[in-house]
Scaffold this motif. Structure first.
Motif, PDB file in Angstrom:
ATOM      1  N   HIS A 173      -2.516  -2.329  13.411  1.00  0.00           N
ATOM      2  CA  HIS A 173      -3.809  -2.598  12.991  1.00  0.00           C
ATOM      3  C   HIS A 173      -3.634  -3.045  11.570  1.00  0.00           C
ATOM      4  O   HIS A 173      -2.513  -3.265  11.178  1.00  0.00           O
ATOM      5  CB  HIS A 173      -4.315  -1.154  13.038  1.00  0.00           C
ATOM      6  N   ARG A 174      -4.738  -3.457  10.855  1.00  0.00           N
ATOM      7  CA  ARG A 174      -4.849  -3.842   9.832  1.00  0.00           C
ATOM      8  C   ARG A 174      -6.252  -3.309   8.883  1.00  0.00           C
ATOM      9  O   ARG A 174      -7.006  -2.545   9.792  1.00  0.00           O
ATOM     10  CB  ARG A 174      -5.184  -5.633   9.437  1.00  0.00           C
ATOM     11  N   HIS A 175      -6.197  -3.300   7.866  1.00  0.00           N
ATOM     12  CA  HIS A 175      -7.178  -2.762   7.010  1.00  0.00           C
ATOM     13  C   HIS A 175      -7.943  -3.871   6.066  1.00  0.00           C
ATOM     14  O   HIS A 175      -7.293  -4.752   5.578  1.00  0.00           O
ATOM     15  CB  HIS A 175      -6.896  -1.762   5.837  1.00  0.00           C
ATOM     16  N   THR A 176      -9.189  -3.677   5.735  1.00  0.00           N
ATOM     17  CA  THR A 176      -9.868  -4.355   4.813  1.00  0.00           C
ATOM     18  C   THR A 176      -9.752  -3.993   3.403  1.00  0.00           C
ATOM     19  O   THR A 176      -9.591  -2.778   3.304  1.00  0.00           O
ATOM     20  CB  THR A 176     -11.496  -4.887   5.254  1.00  0.00           C
ATOM     21  N   TYR A 177     -10.007  -4.593   2.652  1.00  0.00           N
ATOM     22  CA  TYR A 177     -10.044  -4.183   0.966  1.00  0.00           C
ATOM     23  C   TYR A 177     -10.931  -5.068   0.267  1.00  0.00           C
ATOM     24  O   TYR A 177     -11.096  -6.099   0.378  1.00  0.00           O
ATOM     25  CB  TYR A 177      -8.353  -3.943   0.277  1.00  0.00           C
ATOM     26  N   THR A 185       0.847  -1.096   0.068  1.00  0.00           N
ATOM     27  CA  THR A 185      -0.137  -0.064  -0.132  1.00  0.00           C
ATOM     28  C   THR A 185       0.815   1.406   0.035  1.00  0.00           C
ATOM     29  O   THR A 185       2.130   1.197   0.153  1.00  0.00           O
ATOM     30  CB  THR A 185      -0.914   0.062   1.062  1.00  0.00           C
ATOM     31  N   SER A 186       0.217   2.389  -0.063  1.00  0.00           N
ATOM     32  CA  SER A 186       0.934   3.726  -0.067  1.00  0.00           C
ATOM     33  C   SER A 186       1.173   3.781   1.305  1.00  0.00           C
ATOM     34  O   SER A 186       0.813   3.180   2.190  1.00  0.00           O
ATOM     35  CB  SER A 186      -0.111   5.024  -0.571  1.00  0.00           C
ATOM     36  N   VAL A 187       2.300   5.038   1.787  1.00  0.00           N
ATOM     37  CA  VAL A 187       2.723   5.060   3.198  1.00  0.00           C
ATOM     38  C   VAL A 187       1.584   6.078   3.455  1.00  0.00           C
ATOM     39  O   VAL A 187       1.605   7.288   2.942  1.00  0.00           O
ATOM     40  CB  VAL A 187       4.045   5.442   3.091  1.00  0.00           C
ATOM     41  N   HIS A 224     -12.231 -10.147 -12.274  1.00  0.00           N
ATOM     42  CA  HIS A 224     -12.421 -11.045 -11.197  1.00  0.00           C
ATOM     43  C   HIS A 224     -12.570  -9.962  -9.866  1.00  0.00           C
ATOM     44  O   HIS A 224     -12.173  -8.789  -9.956  1.00  0.00           O
ATOM     45  CB  HIS A 224     -11.058 -11.419 -11.027  1.00  0.00           C
ATOM     46  N   LEU A 225     -13.504 -10.498  -9.175  1.00  0.00           N
ATOM     47  CA  LEU A 225     -13.699  -9.739  -7.709  1.00  0.00           C
ATOM     48  C   LEU A 225     -12.340 -10.275  -6.852  1.00  0.00           C
ATOM     49  O   LEU A 225     -11.877 -11.321  -7.039  1.00  0.00           O
ATOM     50  CB  LEU A 225     -14.846 -10.180  -7.119  1.00  0.00           C
ATOM     51  N   PHE A 226     -11.991  -9.222  -5.852  1.00  0.00           N
ATOM     52  CA  PHE A 226     -11.036  -9.861  -4.902  1.00  0.00           C
ATOM     53  C   PHE A 226     -11.350  -8.943  -3.725  1.00  0.00           C
ATOM     54  O   PHE A 226     -11.827  -8.007  -3.639  1.00  0.00           O
ATOM     55  CB  PHE A 226      -9.535  -9.528  -5.438  1.00  0.00           C
ATOM     56  N   HIS A 227     -10.973  -9.728  -2.353  1.00  0.00           N
ATOM     57  CA  HIS A 227     -10.937  -8.819  -1.168  1.00  0.00           C
ATOM     58  C   HIS A 227     -10.078  -9.659   0.015  1.00  0.00           C
ATOM     59  O   HIS A 227      -9.542 -10.549  -0.605  1.00  0.00           O
ATOM     60  CB  HIS A 227     -12.457  -9.150  -0.784  1.00  0.00           C
ATOM     61  N   GLY A 228     -10.036  -9.028   1.021  1.00  0.00           N
ATOM     62  CA  GLY A 228      -9.061  -9.289   1.816  1.00  0.00           C
ATOM     63  C   GLY A 228      -8.859  -8.553   3.119  1.00  0.00           C
ATOM     64  O   GLY A 228      -9.305  -7.647   3.208  1.00  0.00           O
ATOM     65  N   VAL A 229      -7.651  -8.902   3.906  1.00  0.00           N
ATOM     66  CA  VAL A 229      -7.180  -8.014   4.926  1.00  0.00           C
ATOM     67  C   VAL A 229      -5.542  -7.802   4.579  1.00  0.00           C
ATOM     68  O   VAL A 229      -4.864  -8.782   4.399  1.00  0.00           O
ATOM     69  CB  VAL A 229      -7.582  -8.687   6.318  1.00  0.00           C
ATOM     70  N   THR A 230      -5.200  -6.726   5.059  1.00  0.00           N
ATOM     71  CA  THR A 230      -3.777  -6.266   5.013  1.00  0.00           C
ATOM     72  C   THR A 230      -3.205  -6.972   6.033  1.00  0.00           C
ATOM     73  O   THR A 230      -3.586  -7.591   6.917  1.00  0.00           O
ATOM     74  CB  THR A 230      -3.456  -4.735   4.985  1.00  0.00           C
ATOM     75  N   THR A 231      -1.704  -6.699   6.021  1.00  0.00           N
ATOM     76  CA  THR A 231      -0.999  -7.302   7.083  1.00  0.00           C
ATOM     77  C   THR A 231      -1.003  -6.353   8.274  1.00  0.00           C
ATOM     78  O   THR A 231      -1.613  -5.026   8.013  1.00  0.00           O
ATOM     79  CB  THR A 231       0.579  -7.366   6.828  1.00  0.00           C
ATOM     80  N   VAL A 232      -0.445  -6.669   9.426  1.00  0.00           N
ATOM     81  CA  VAL A 232      -0.747  -5.691  10.746  1.00  0.00           C
ATOM     82  C   VAL A 232       0.562  -4.916  10.547  1.00  0.00           C
ATOM     83  O   VAL A 232       1.470  -5.137  10.466  1.00  0.00           O
ATOM     84  CB  VAL A 232      -0.947  -6.592  11.798  1.00  0.00           C
ATOM     85  N   ASN A 233       0.503  -3.539  10.717  1.00  0.00           N
ATOM     86  CA  ASN A 233       1.410  -2.811  10.751  1.00  0.00           C
ATOM     87  C   ASN A 233       0.957  -1.332  11.701  1.00  0.00           C
ATOM     88  O   ASN A 233      -0.277  -1.174  11.754  1.00  0.00           O
ATOM     89  CB  ASN A 233       1.979  -2.291   9.458  1.00  0.00           C
ATOM     90  N   GLY A 234       1.785  -0.342  11.898  1.00  0.00           N
ATOM     91  CA  GLY A 234       1.534   1.041  12.443  1.00  0.00           C
ATOM     92  C   GLY A 234       1.953   1.275  13.552  1.00  0.00           C
ATOM     93  O   GLY A 234       2.177   0.167  14.664  1.00  0.00           O
ATOM     94  N   ARG A 235       2.098   2.322  14.285  1.00  0.00           N
ATOM     95  CA  ARG A 235       2.523   2.794  15.545  1.00  0.00           C
ATOM     96  C   ARG A 235       1.437   2.230  16.627  1.00  0.00           C
ATOM     97  O   ARG A 235       1.610   1.626  17.628  1.00  0.00           O
ATOM     98  CB  ARG A 235       2.196   4.075  15.761  1.00  0.00           C
TER      99      ARG A 235
END
Length: 121
Positions: free
Chosen positions: A109-113, A68-70, A95-106
Protein backbone atom coordinates in the motif's frame (compact mmCIF):
# COMPACT_ATOMS: atom_id res chain seq x y z
CA UNK A 1 27.68 16.76 0.56
CA UNK A 2 30.64 14.48 1.23
CA UNK A 3 34.35 15.27 1.03
CA UNK A 4 37.03 12.57 1.10
CA UNK A 5 40.57 13.75 1.74
CA UNK A 6 42.23 10.81 0.00
CA UNK A 7 44.48 10.22 3.03
CA UNK A 8 42.42 7.42 4.62
CA UNK A 9 43.86 3.96 5.18
CA UNK A 10 42.72 1.32 2.71
CA UNK A 11 39.08 0.39 3.30
CA UNK A 12 38.37 3.41 5.54
CA UNK A 13 36.25 6.40 4.61
CA UNK A 14 36.21 9.91 5.96
CA UNK A 15 33.28 12.21 5.41
CA UNK A 16 31.77 15.50 6.57
CA UNK A 17 28.36 17.07 6.15
CA UNK A 18 28.73 20.55 4.68
CA UNK A 19 25.94 23.08 5.26
CA UNK A 20 25.80 25.69 2.50
CA UNK A 21 25.33 29.32 3.54
CA UNK A 22 25.87 30.75 0.04
CA UNK A 23 25.79 29.48 -3.53
CA UNK A 24 27.63 31.49 -6.17
CA UNK A 25 27.80 34.39 -3.71
CA UNK A 26 24.05 34.38 -2.95
CA UNK A 27 22.51 33.38 0.41
CA UNK A 28 20.67 30.05 0.56
CA UNK A 29 18.21 28.61 3.05
CA UNK A 30 16.32 25.42 3.92
CA UNK A 31 13.02 24.63 5.66
CA UNK A 32 12.05 22.04 8.24
CA UNK A 33 9.01 19.93 7.46
CA UNK A 34 7.06 17.30 9.41
CA UNK A 35 3.70 15.60 9.49
CA UNK A 36 1.67 12.40 9.56
CA UNK A 37 0.55 10.41 6.52
CA UNK A 38 -2.99 9.33 5.75
CA UNK A 39 -4.35 6.25 7.50
CA UNK A 40 -4.24 3.30 5.11
CA UNK A 41 -4.38 -0.42 5.95
CA UNK A 42 -5.25 0.61 9.55
CA UNK A 43 -2.14 2.68 10.29
CA UNK A 44 -0.32 5.96 9.55
CA UNK A 45 3.36 7.04 9.63
CA UNK A 46 5.13 10.12 10.96
CA UNK A 47 7.84 11.92 8.99
CA UNK A 48 10.22 14.85 9.40
CA UNK A 49 13.17 16.35 7.56
CA UNK A 50 14.82 19.40 6.00
CA UNK A 51 14.41 20.55 2.42
CA UNK A 52 17.31 20.90 0.02
CA UNK A 53 18.82 24.41 -0.09
CA UNK A 54 17.48 27.11 -2.41
CA UNK A 55 18.71 30.62 -3.16
CA UNK A 56 17.07 33.24 -0.94
CA UNK A 57 15.31 36.38 -2.17
CA UNK A 58 13.87 35.08 -5.45
CA UNK A 59 11.03 32.79 -6.58
CA UNK A 60 11.96 29.17 -5.86
CA UNK A 61 10.92 25.70 -4.75
CA UNK A 62 12.79 23.06 -2.71
CA UNK A 63 13.36 19.34 -3.21
CA UNK A 64 12.70 17.17 -0.17
CA UNK A 65 13.20 13.52 0.74
CA UNK A 66 12.80 11.55 3.96
CA UNK A 67 11.85 8.14 5.30
CA UNK A 68 8.75 7.67 7.47
CA UNK A 69 8.63 6.16 10.92
CA UNK A 70 8.38 2.37 11.17
CA UNK A 71 4.74 1.45 11.80
CA UNK A 72 3.06 -1.92 11.23
CA UNK A 73 6.54 -3.37 10.60
CA UNK A 74 7.55 -1.18 7.65
CA UNK A 75 8.33 2.35 6.44
CA UNK A 76 7.94 4.39 3.25
CA UNK A 77 10.00 6.95 1.33
CA UNK A 78 8.62 10.46 0.82
CA UNK A 79 10.12 12.54 -1.97
CA UNK A 80 9.06 15.54 -4.03
CA UNK A 81 9.29 19.26 -4.74
CA UNK A 82 7.53 21.93 -2.70
CA UNK A 83 5.19 24.48 -4.19
CA UNK A 84 6.30 28.09 -4.72
CA UNK A 85 6.92 30.66 -1.97
CA UNK A 86 3.94 31.62 0.22
CA UNK A 87 4.83 34.99 1.86
CA UNK A 88 4.24 35.49 5.59
CA UNK A 89 2.68 38.80 6.73
CA UNK A 90 5.66 39.79 8.93
CA UNK A 91 8.28 38.72 6.39
CA UNK A 92 9.72 35.36 5.46
CA UNK A 93 7.82 32.57 3.72
CA UNK A 94 6.86 28.91 3.71
CA UNK A 95 6.03 26.29 1.06
CA UNK A 96 3.16 23.82 0.67
CA UNK A 97 3.94 20.21 -0.21
CA UNK A 98 1.97 17.03 -0.92
CA UNK A 99 2.43 13.66 -2.49
CA UNK A 100 2.20 9.90 -2.22
CA UNK A 101 4.67 7.60 -0.46
CA UNK A 102 6.38 4.61 -2.02
CA UNK A 103 4.56 1.25 -1.86
CA UNK A 104 5.52 -1.05 1.03
CA UNK A 105 4.08 -3.32 3.76
CA UNK A 106 2.83 -6.87 4.24
CA UNK A 107 -0.27 -5.73 2.38
CA UNK A 108 1.38 -3.53 -0.29
CA UNK A 109 0.00 0.00 0.00
CA UNK A 110 0.93 3.67 -0.06
CA UNK A 111 -0.09 6.74 1.93
CA UNK A 112 -0.84 10.33 0.93
CA UNK A 113 0.72 13.25 2.81
CA UNK A 114 0.53 17.03 2.74
CA UNK A 115 1.60 20.00 4.79
CA UNK A 116 3.52 23.21 4.91
CA UNK A 117 7.16 23.80 5.70
CA UNK A 118 8.35 25.89 8.59
CA UNK A 119 9.95 29.27 7.96
CA UNK A 120 13.44 29.67 6.53
CA UNK A 121 16.35 28.17 8.47
Amino acid sequence: MVYCSGQEAEGETHEHTILLATWDGRAVHVHNFAGTTSIDVHHAHRYAGKTAPAISGRPHTHRYVTITSVDDGHQHKIEGVTGPVVPLPGGGHYHLFHGVTTVNGRTPHRHTYSGRTGGEV
